[in-house]
Motif scaffolding. Structure first.
Motif, PDB file in Angstrom:
ATOM      1  N   LEU A  93      39.452  -2.149  37.472  1.00 49.79           N
ATOM      2  CA  LEU A  93      38.595  -3.211  36.945  1.00 49.79           C
ATOM      3  C   LEU A  93      39.092  -3.699  35.590  1.00 49.79           C
ATOM      4  O   LEU A  93      38.996  -4.895  35.281  1.00 49.79           O
ATOM      5  N   ASP A  94      39.656  -2.802  34.785  1.00 52.01           N
ATOM      6  CA  ASP A  94      40.270  -3.236  33.523  1.00 52.01           C
ATOM      7  C   ASP A  94      41.417  -4.195  33.804  1.00 52.01           C
ATOM      8  O   ASP A  94      41.583  -5.205  33.127  1.00 52.01           O
ATOM      9  N   PHE A  95      42.217  -3.883  34.819  1.00 47.51           N
ATOM     10  CA  PHE A  95      43.319  -4.762  35.190  1.00 47.51           C
ATOM     11  C   PHE A  95      42.802  -6.129  35.633  1.00 47.51           C
ATOM     12  O   PHE A  95      43.324  -7.164  35.244  1.00 47.51           O
ATOM     13  N   VAL A  96      41.750  -6.124  36.437  1.00 49.25           N
ATOM     14  CA  VAL A  96      41.177  -7.369  36.944  1.00 49.25           C
ATOM     15  C   VAL A  96      40.712  -8.254  35.792  1.00 49.25           C
ATOM     16  O   VAL A  96      40.894  -9.468  35.811  1.00 49.25           O
ATOM     17  N   ALA A 101      47.939 -12.306  27.726  1.00 52.31           N
ATOM     18  CA  ALA A 101      49.141 -12.892  28.316  1.00 52.31           C
ATOM     19  C   ALA A 101      50.398 -12.118  27.934  1.00 52.31           C
ATOM     20  O   ALA A 101      51.401 -12.184  28.629  1.00 52.31           O
ATOM     21  N   GLU A 102      50.366 -11.372  26.846  1.00 50.42           N
ATOM     22  CA  GLU A 102      51.531 -10.592  26.460  1.00 50.42           C
ATOM     23  C   GLU A 102      51.746  -9.418  27.416  1.00 50.42           C
ATOM     24  O   GLU A 102      52.843  -8.912  27.546  1.00 50.42           O
ATOM     25  N   GLN A 103      50.699  -8.971  28.073  1.00 49.63           N
ATOM     26  CA  GLN A 103      50.793  -7.806  28.941  1.00 49.63           C
ATOM     27  C   GLN A 103      50.941  -8.167  30.409  1.00 49.63           C
ATOM     28  O   GLN A 103      51.182  -7.301  31.226  1.00 49.63           O
ATOM     29  N   GLY A 104      50.732  -9.393  30.764  1.00 49.89           N
ATOM     30  CA  GLY A 104      50.825  -9.756  32.168  1.00 49.89           C
ATOM     31  C   GLY A 104      49.830 -10.841  32.495  1.00 49.89           C
ATOM     32  O   GLY A 104      49.238 -11.431  31.613  1.00 49.89           O
ATOM     33  N   PHE A 105      49.642 -11.091  33.742  1.00 49.91           N
ATOM     34  CA  PHE A 105      48.751 -12.184  34.071  1.00 49.91           C
ATOM     35  C   PHE A 105      47.603 -11.774  34.950  1.00 49.91           C
ATOM     36  O   PHE A 105      46.863 -12.596  35.433  1.00 49.91           O
ATOM     37  N   GLY A 106      47.409 -10.507  35.130  1.00 50.59           N
ATOM     38  CA  GLY A 106      46.211 -10.010  35.770  1.00 50.59           C
ATOM     39  C   GLY A 106      45.880 -10.691  37.081  1.00 50.59           C
ATOM     40  O   GLY A 106      46.711 -11.304  37.728  1.00 50.59           O
ATOM     41  N   VAL A 157      40.119  -9.654  48.008  1.00 50.01           N
ATOM     42  CA  VAL A 157      38.850  -9.294  47.357  1.00 50.01           C
ATOM     43  C   VAL A 157      38.716 -10.031  46.028  1.00 50.01           C
ATOM     44  O   VAL A 157      37.662 -10.593  45.716  1.00 50.01           O
ATOM     45  N   LEU A 158      39.786 -10.057  45.259  1.00 55.82           N
ATOM     46  CA  LEU A 158      39.746 -10.735  43.959  1.00 55.82           C
ATOM     47  C   LEU A 158      39.534 -12.237  44.124  1.00 55.82           C
ATOM     48  O   LEU A 158      38.792 -12.844  43.349  1.00 55.82           O
ATOM     49  N   LEU A 159      40.180 -12.821  45.114  1.00 52.13           N
ATOM     50  CA  LEU A 159      39.999 -14.248  45.370  1.00 52.13           C
ATOM     51  C   LEU A 159      38.531 -14.548  45.638  1.00 52.13           C
ATOM     52  O   LEU A 159      37.959 -15.473  45.068  1.00 52.13           O
ATOM     53  N   TYR A 160      37.918 -13.757  46.489  1.00 53.03           N
ATOM     54  CA  TYR A 160      36.509 -13.965  46.797  1.00 53.03           C
ATOM     55  C   TYR A 160      35.652 -13.863  45.536  1.00 53.03           C
ATOM     56  O   TYR A 160      34.831 -14.743  45.261  1.00 53.03           O
ATOM     57  N   HIS A 161      35.841 -12.826  44.756  1.00 54.88           N
ATOM     58  CA  HIS A 161      34.994 -12.625  43.580  1.00 54.88           C
ATOM     59  C   HIS A 161      35.262 -13.670  42.493  1.00 54.88           C
ATOM     60  O   HIS A 161      34.334 -14.082  41.795  1.00 54.88           O
ATOM     61  N   ARG A 162      36.518 -14.107  42.355  1.00 51.94           N
ATOM     62  CA  ARG A 162      36.804 -15.158  41.376  1.00 51.94           C
ATOM     63  C   ARG A 162      36.157 -16.474  41.811  1.00 51.94           C
ATOM     64  O   ARG A 162      35.757 -17.280  40.984  1.00 51.94           O
ATOM     65  N   ALA A 163      36.051 -16.674  43.107  1.00 51.54           N
ATOM     66  CA  ALA A 163      35.455 -17.917  43.615  1.00 51.54           C
ATOM     67  C   ALA A 163      33.941 -17.936  43.437  1.00 51.54           C
ATOM     68  O   ALA A 163      33.369 -18.968  43.097  1.00 51.54           O
ATOM     69  N   VAL A 164      33.285 -16.797  43.654  1.00 46.77           N
ATOM     70  CA  VAL A 164      31.819 -16.791  43.612  1.00 46.77           C
ATOM     71  C   VAL A 164      31.243 -16.361  42.271  1.00 46.77           C
ATOM     72  O   VAL A 164      30.095 -16.689  41.960  1.00 46.77           O
ATOM     73  N   ALA A 165      32.012 -15.620  41.473  1.00 45.30           N
ATOM     74  CA  ALA A 165      31.505 -15.158  40.173  1.00 45.30           C
ATOM     75  C   ALA A 165      32.628 -15.164  39.146  1.00 45.30           C
ATOM     76  O   ALA A 165      33.025 -14.115  38.639  1.00 45.30           O
ATOM     77  N   PRO A 166      33.170 -16.346  38.842  1.00 44.98           N
ATOM     78  CA  PRO A 166      34.322 -16.398  37.939  1.00 44.98           C
ATOM     79  C   PRO A 166      33.977 -15.879  36.540  1.00 44.98           C
ATOM     80  O   PRO A 166      32.898 -16.121  36.018  1.00 44.98           O
ATOM     81  N   GLY A 167      34.930 -15.124  35.990  1.00 43.66           N
ATOM     82  CA  GLY A 167      34.806 -14.714  34.602  1.00 43.66           C
ATOM     83  C   GLY A 167      33.893 -13.531  34.344  1.00 43.66           C
ATOM     84  O   GLY A 167      33.636 -13.200  33.194  1.00 43.66           O
ATOM     85  N   ARG A 168      33.405 -12.873  35.394  1.00 40.29           N
ATOM     86  CA  ARG A 168      32.553 -11.718  35.105  1.00 40.29           C
ATOM     87  C   ARG A 168      32.707 -10.656  36.186  1.00 40.29           C
ATOM     88  O   ARG A 168      32.933 -10.942  37.343  1.00 40.29           O
ATOM     89  N   LEU A 169      32.616  -9.437  35.733  1.00 41.42           N
ATOM     90  CA  LEU A 169      32.573  -8.311  36.660  1.00 41.42           C
ATOM     91  C   LEU A 169      31.157  -8.162  37.172  1.00 41.42           C
ATOM     92  O   LEU A 169      30.207  -8.394  36.451  1.00 41.42           O
ATOM     93  N   ASP A 170      31.022  -7.753  38.393  1.00 44.33           N
ATOM     94  CA  ASP A 170      29.675  -7.466  38.883  1.00 44.33           C
ATOM     95  C   ASP A 170      29.710  -6.209  39.743  1.00 44.33           C
ATOM     96  O   ASP A 170      30.774  -5.677  40.068  1.00 44.33           O
TER      97      ASP A 170
END
Length: 197
Positions: A93-96, A101-106, A157-170
Motif C-alpha cells: 500500500l505504501d508503494f501504491v 518522482a525521484e523514487q519511481g512512478f508508483g 486491481v489498481l486500475l479499478y481503485h484509481r478509477a473509483v476512488a482516485p487519490g485515496r486508500l480505502d
C-alpha cells in the motif's frame, strides 16, 4: 570547450526527461507535448526536439527510466518485508500511494504506461519489461510465472481503485490486495521466509 558543451547537453537532456516524468506523474502521458516538456524543463522547444525528435522517443526513454526507479523501489520494499521491518500489505500500500518522482512512478505511472502501450507499439516493450522486472523480486518466493501473473493482476486491481476512488486508500483496496497476495501464495511465502530466518 567541447566537454562543457557535452555536459550542458547532458544536463538539458536530463532536465527534459525529468520534466516528462513530472508531467506523466501529474497529468498523465497525454499531457506530454514538446511544448509542455520544454516549458516544464525551462528549456527551449528547439532543445527539446533536438534531443527527442519525436514524442515516442521521449516517452520510451522516460518510461524506461521510470521502470528502473520503480523496480529499485519494489526491491527496497521487498527487502524491508523480508527483514521483518514492515508488513507485506503495508509495503504494497505504501508503494501504491508513493508520489515521489525521484523514487519511481508508483501505481499511477504503471497504469499510464499500460494505457500508452495500448495505443503506441513502442511502449509495449517497456511495459513487458516493467512487468518482468517488478515480478522478479517475488519469483524466488512464488515462482516466475505466478509472480508475473500477480503483477498483472495487481495492475488490474489498481486500475479499478484509481478509477473509483482516485487519490485515496480505502478498506476495499487493502482487502483486495490482501486477497490477491493470499491467492497467489505470496503472504504464506513471506511468512515462511521470515520463520526460516
Amino acid at each position: 570547450m567541447a566537454d562543457g558543451r557535452a555536459a550542458r547537453g547532458a544536463r538539458t537532456r536530463e532536465a527534459i526527461v525529468d520534466a516528462t516524468i513530472a508531467l506523466i506523474r501529474e497529468q498523465g502521458a497525454a499531457a506530454v507535448t514538446h511544448r509542455a516538456v520544454a516549458a516544464r524543463a525551462g528549456t527551449s522547444l528547439a532543445a527539446t526536439t533536438y534531443h527527442f525528435a519525436t514524442l515516442d522517443d521521449l516517452l520510451v526513454v522516460a518510461f524506461e527510466l521510470l521502470t528502473d526507479r520503480t523496480v529499485a523501489e519494489v526491491e527496497r520494499f521487498r527487502d524491508l518485508v523480508l527483514a521483518g521491518d514492515v508488513g507485506l500489505i503495508e509495503a504494497a500500500l505504501d508503494f501504491v500511494e508513493q508520489l515521489d518522482a525521484e523514487q519511481g512512478f508508483g501505481a499511477d505511472g504503471m497504469l499510464e504506461l499500460a494505457y500508452g502501450a495500448m495505443r503506441n507499439e513502442r511502449l509495449r516493450k517497456p511495459t513487458r519489461r516493467l512487468v518482468d522486472h517488478l515480478s522478479a523480486p517475488f519469483a524466488d518466493l512464488i515462482g516466475t510465472d505466478s509472480a508475473r501473473i500477480l503483477v498483472r493482476a495487481l495492475n488490474g486491481v489498481l486500475l479499478y481503485h484509481r478509477a473509483v476512488a482516485p487519490g485515496r486508500l480505502d478498506h476495499e483496496l487493502r482487502s483486495d490486495v490482501t486477497t490477491l497476495f493470499d491467492t497467489f501464495g505470496l503472504t504464506g511465502a513471506v511468512r515462511q521466509r521470515l520463520e526460516e530466518d
